[in-house]
Design an enzyme around this catalytic site. Structure first.
Site, mmCIF file in Angstrom:
data_model
loop_
_atom_site.group_PDB
_atom_site.id
_atom_site.type_symbol
_atom_site.label_atom_id
_atom_site.label_comp_id
_atom_site.label_asym_id
_atom_site.label_seq_id
_atom_site.Cartn_x
_atom_site.Cartn_y
_atom_site.Cartn_z
ATOM 1 N N ASN A 11 -71.463 -46.523 13.768
ATOM 2 C CA ASN A 11 -71.879 -45.273 14.407
ATOM 3 C C ASN A 11 -73.137 -44.806 13.685
ATOM 4 O O ASN A 11 -73.060 -44.332 12.557
ATOM 5 C CB ASN A 11 -70.751 -44.239 14.280
ATOM 6 C CG ASN A 11 -71.166 -42.866 14.786
ATOM 7 O OD1 ASN A 11 -72.234 -42.698 15.367
ATOM 8 N ND2 ASN A 11 -70.313 -41.878 14.558
ATOM 9 N N LYS A 13 -75.002 -42.357 14.306
ATOM 10 C CA LYS A 13 -75.187 -40.897 14.326
ATOM 11 C C LYS A 13 -76.649 -40.568 14.663
ATOM 12 O O LYS A 13 -77.286 -41.323 15.403
ATOM 13 C CB LYS A 13 -74.720 -40.285 13.005
ATOM 14 C CG LYS A 13 -73.276 -40.693 12.664
ATOM 15 C CD LYS A 13 -72.656 -39.903 11.555
ATOM 16 C CE LYS A 13 -71.231 -40.395 11.322
ATOM 17 N NZ LYS A 13 -70.520 -39.644 10.290
ATOM 18 N N HIS A 99 -65.580 -37.551 18.340
ATOM 19 C CA HIS A 99 -65.897 -37.613 16.911
ATOM 20 C C HIS A 99 -65.768 -36.205 16.324
ATOM 21 O O HIS A 99 -66.096 -35.223 16.981
ATOM 22 C CB HIS A 99 -67.317 -38.164 16.708
ATOM 23 C CG HIS A 99 -67.585 -38.512 15.283
ATOM 24 N ND1 HIS A 99 -67.872 -37.551 14.340
ATOM 25 C CD2 HIS A 99 -67.555 -39.707 14.627
ATOM 26 C CE1 HIS A 99 -68.020 -38.156 13.167
ATOM 27 N NE2 HIS A 99 -67.829 -39.454 13.316
ATOM 28 N N GLU A 101 -67.543 -34.632 14.396
ATOM 29 C CA GLU A 101 -68.800 -33.864 14.406
ATOM 30 C C GLU A 101 -69.028 -33.224 15.769
ATOM 31 O O GLU A 101 -69.598 -32.137 15.872
ATOM 32 C CB GLU A 101 -69.966 -34.779 13.984
ATOM 33 C CG GLU A 101 -69.877 -35.110 12.493
ATOM 34 C CD GLU A 101 -70.442 -36.451 12.083
ATOM 35 O OE1 GLU A 101 -71.187 -37.073 12.856
ATOM 36 O OE2 GLU A 101 -70.104 -36.887 10.956
ATOM 37 N N GLU A 170 -60.230 -40.874 11.670
ATOM 38 C CA GLU A 170 -61.293 -40.502 10.740
ATOM 39 C C GLU A 170 -60.949 -39.166 10.088
ATOM 40 O O GLU A 170 -61.229 -38.103 10.656
ATOM 41 C CB GLU A 170 -62.629 -40.367 11.484
ATOM 42 C CG GLU A 170 -63.123 -41.653 12.095
ATOM 43 C CD GLU A 170 -64.653 -41.663 12.222
ATOM 44 O OE1 GLU A 170 -65.231 -42.696 11.894
ATOM 45 O OE2 GLU A 170 -65.246 -40.651 12.609
ATOM 46 N N GLY A 176 -68.630 -39.269 5.285
ATOM 47 C CA GLY A 176 -69.903 -39.016 4.622
ATOM 48 C C GLY A 176 -69.762 -38.409 3.234
ATOM 49 O O GLY A 176 -70.739 -37.944 2.658
ATOM 50 N N SER A 214 -66.230 -43.194 5.024
ATOM 51 C CA SER A 214 -66.706 -43.804 3.777
ATOM 52 C C SER A 214 -66.226 -45.249 3.589
ATOM 53 O O SER A 214 -65.901 -45.651 2.472
ATOM 54 C CB SER A 214 -66.320 -42.935 2.577
ATOM 55 O OG SER A 214 -66.937 -41.662 2.677
HETATM 56 P P1 13P Z 1 -69.248 -42.499 6.978
HETATM 57 O O1 13P Z 1 -68.929 -43.968 7.011
HETATM 58 O O2 13P Z 1 -70.694 -42.208 6.702
HETATM 59 O O3 13P Z 1 -68.299 -41.737 6.099
HETATM 60 O O4 13P Z 1 -68.998 -41.943 8.471
HETATM 61 C C1 13P Z 1 -67.815 -42.250 9.113
HETATM 62 C C2 13P Z 1 -67.927 -41.834 10.526
HETATM 63 O O5 13P Z 1 -67.943 -40.661 10.835
HETATM 64 C C3 13P Z 1 -68.053 -42.890 11.537
HETATM 65 O O6 13P Z 1 -67.906 -42.380 12.813
#
Ligand code: 13P
Length: 251
Positions: A11, A13, A99, A101, A170, A176, A214
């Protein structure tokens, strides 16, 4: 235990540029992920605007493409939206929906996420439905209640189509932050999600369950070795060809 082919999805982002993406893809193609193809499917989800470029660059490779979101609508007066039929035209196979976010910054409700999953399926896309609890929810002992509620909206909305989705667990506190859920913590939630899917529909026990938060080359193998972890949804590490390839190889 269900043994299935792993799925590793990047992803991206809100990252990338045409030049950055070209270099990243060159690195991924050089890593020759075709060798992992018998054990793992691999996909990347760039921002919508790069979908055409990225799909063209990956055509004929072992790497599929997907989107990070999707409109519930197919077309109409919905300014700023991008629909399933549109992204299908550019070769998308997957659509991430729900997601954390999007749930937090765009106030997406459980029902909207479920409707997006349904829209994806109706346009021939495989939805990757994200669920996960915040740190406060985990500390309050509500992890199963939260992910169970998020998944229930999808179960109730999809009915017979439930077995055609992918689910990604997640934990919000692991995204992150460099704080990965331990393999045991992730497995416990995955087992819970698997049981919920199975009790909704026997066939849905085979829904791939990805872990995200992560995931890095040095923790991927241990996570993927868990009985109910069928792959990963990778954020930061998906922006480095060597790291993403190493994670795909760990699957
Ligand atoms: P990270 O791997 O940067 O923690 O992000 C995970 C994520 O949100 C994937 O959709």
């Amino acid at each position: 235990m269900i043994v299935m082919k792993k799925l590793v999805v990047g992803n991206w982002k809100l990252h990338g540029s045409r030049a950055f993406n070209a270099e990243l893809i060159q690195g991924l193609l050089a890593a020759d992920l075709a060798a992992t193809a018998p054990r793992a499917d691999v996909a990347v989800c760039p921002p919508f605007v790069f979908l055409s470029d990225v799909a063209a660059a990956l055509q004929g490779s072992a790497i599929a493409v997907g989107t990070q979101d999707l409109s519930v609508q197919a077309q109409g007066a919905f300014t700023g939206e991008v629909s399933g039929p549109m992204v299908r035209e550019f070769g998308a196979k997957y659509a991430i929906v729900g997601h954390s976010e999007r749930r937090s910054y765009h106030a997406e409700s459980d029902q909207l996420v479920a409707d997006k999953a349904k829209a994806a399926l109706s346009h021939g896309l495989i939805p990757i439905v994200c669920v996960g609890e915040t740190l406060a929810e985990r500390e309050a002992g509500q992890t199963e209640a939260v992910v169970g509620r998020q998944l229930k909206a999808v179960i109730d909305t999809l009915g017979e189509q439930l077995s055609q989705i992918v689910v990604a667990y997640e934990p919000v506190w692991a995204i992150g932050t460099g704080k990965t859920a331990s393999p045991e913590q992730a497995q416990a939630v995955h087992a819970f999600l698997r049981a919920q899917l199975r009790s909704a529909q026997a066939q849905a026990a085979g829904v791939p369950l990805l872990y995200g938060g992560s995931v890095k080359p040095d923790n991927a193998a241990e996570l993927f070795a868990q009985a109910d972890i069928d792959g990963g949804l990778i954020g930061g590490a998906a922006l480095k060809a060597a790291d993403f390839a190493a994670i795909a190889r760990a699957a």
